[in-house]
Design a protein around this motif. Structure first.
Motif, short mmCIF file in Angstrom:
data_model
loop_
_atom_site.label_atom_id
_atom_site.label_comp_id
_atom_site.label_asym_id
_atom_site.label_seq_id
_atom_site.Cartn_x
_atom_site.Cartn_y
_atom_site.Cartn_z
N LEU A 47 -19.65 -8.51 -10.88
CA LEU A 47 -18.78 -7.50 -10.14
C LEU A 47 -17.43 -8.10 -9.67
N LEU A 48 -16.59 -7.01 -10.01
CA LEU A 48 -15.29 -7.29 -9.65
C LEU A 48 -14.52 -5.99 -9.27
N ALA A 49 -13.84 -6.22 -7.66
CA ALA A 49 -13.62 -4.62 -7.30
C ALA A 49 -11.81 -5.06 -7.54
N VAL A 50 -11.53 -3.97 -7.95
CA VAL A 50 -10.13 -3.93 -8.33
C VAL A 50 -9.29 -2.92 -7.21
N ASP A 51 -8.16 -3.32 -6.76
CA ASP A 51 -7.50 -2.45 -5.68
C ASP A 51 -6.06 -2.26 -6.28
N VAL A 52 -5.50 -1.15 -6.24
CA VAL A 52 -4.11 -0.74 -6.71
C VAL A 52 -3.66 -0.06 -5.65
N GLU A 53 -2.59 -0.67 -4.98
CA GLU A 53 -1.69 0.00 -4.17
C GLU A 53 -0.53 0.71 -5.00
N THR A 54 0.08 2.04 -4.41
CA THR A 54 0.87 2.71 -5.24
C THR A 54 1.91 3.05 -4.51
N THR A 55 3.04 3.58 -5.10
CA THR A 55 4.31 4.25 -4.47
C THR A 55 4.07 5.50 -3.61
N GLY A 56 2.78 6.08 -3.98
CA GLY A 56 2.40 7.21 -3.28
C GLY A 56 1.73 8.07 -4.21
N MET A 65 9.32 4.02 -3.07
CA MET A 65 8.10 4.30 -2.23
C MET A 65 8.08 5.54 -1.34
N GLU A 66 7.11 6.07 -1.35
CA GLU A 66 6.94 7.34 -0.39
C GLU A 66 6.60 6.54 1.09
N ALA A 67 7.07 7.53 2.12
CA ALA A 67 6.92 6.87 3.39
C ALA A 67 5.59 6.94 3.72
N ALA A 68 4.49 7.94 3.26
CA ALA A 68 3.35 8.09 3.39
C ALA A 68 2.65 6.63 2.87
N ALA A 69 3.00 6.28 1.63
CA ALA A 69 2.49 5.34 1.29
C ALA A 69 2.75 3.87 1.90
N LEU A 70 3.99 3.89 2.39
CA LEU A 70 4.44 2.70 3.47
C LEU A 70 3.46 2.54 4.47
N GLN A 71 3.26 3.57 5.03
CA GLN A 71 2.45 3.72 6.31
C GLN A 71 1.04 3.18 5.99
N VAL A 72 0.29 3.48 4.61
CA VAL A 72 -0.90 3.02 4.19
C VAL A 72 -1.02 1.55 4.22
N HIS A 73 0.03 0.96 3.25
CA HIS A 73 -0.21 -0.38 2.80
C HIS A 73 0.77 -1.45 3.21
#
Length: 188
Positions: free
Chosen positions: A106-115, A145-153
């Motif tokens: 098992l390998l869990a992958v997480d990708v943070e995005t610009t929005g 970067m979108e403001a909403a994405a910045l609030q998440v990550h």
């Protein structure tokens, strides 16, 4: 949540109505009990029975058919509104998740995005089943970067550093194949 300003569920009315998700829900205490227990009706449809445990403050609501406990009366009603197949589906998902988590590969992958509007990767990370980080890198996004994405990550352009600033210029289509996940994990 109290009914009519009274915190103790044992002294609440035998009949009261609450709005849950825009629909009136009626609570009717059976005539044969003085306990804080009510039959719940969504319109004319009987949903089930709930009870309240007073714990010195706000009550803990219980769904009698599933033994679930909720802090909010509205969440208790939502639990009663679930389809009848929900317990079986939940058990299927639980078995699937346990099998997945038992897999040594098992390998869990997480990708943070610009929005969500123009989602380009900002950070890619992977952890194995024991929680060991095997990969964690910031990447240069191809969009602002979108403001909403910045609030998440919370990944700011300053955090990316001067070499990984967002670009708005379109890059040529990548024609080389991307590496397979197993090759990336093993550093190949």
């Amino acid at each position: 949540m109290s009914v009519e300003g009274v915190e103790d569920p044992a002294v609440w009315a035998d009949l009261f109505t609450r709005d849950v998700d825009g629909r009136a829900v009626r609570f009717v205490r059976p005539a044969d009990t003085d306990r804080p227990t009510w039959s719940v009706y969504d319109g004319e449809a009987y949903l089930g029975t709930v009870s309240a445990d007073a714990n010195g403050g706000s009550p803990l609501w219980r769904v009698q058919s599933t033994r679930e406990a909720h802090r909010e009366l509205s969440d208790t009603v939502r639990a009663l509104r679930r389809p009848t197949s929900w317990p079986r589906k939940r058990e299927e998902v639980t078995r699937w998740a346990r099998r997945l988590l038992a897999d040594d590969s098992l390998l869990a992958v997480d990708v943070e995005t610009t929005g969500l509007q123009s989602p380009y990767a900002v950070q890619i990370a992977a952890v194995d089943r024991h929680g060991t980080v095997v990969f964690n890198e910031y990447v240069q996004p191809d969009a602002a970067m979108e403001a909403a994405a910045l609030q998440v990550h919370g990944i700011t352009p300053e955090r990316l550093g001067p070499h990984l600033q967002p670009t708005t210029a379109a890059r040529p289509h990548r024609s080389t194949p991307r590496p397979e996940p197993g090759r990336v994990q093993n550093g190949l």
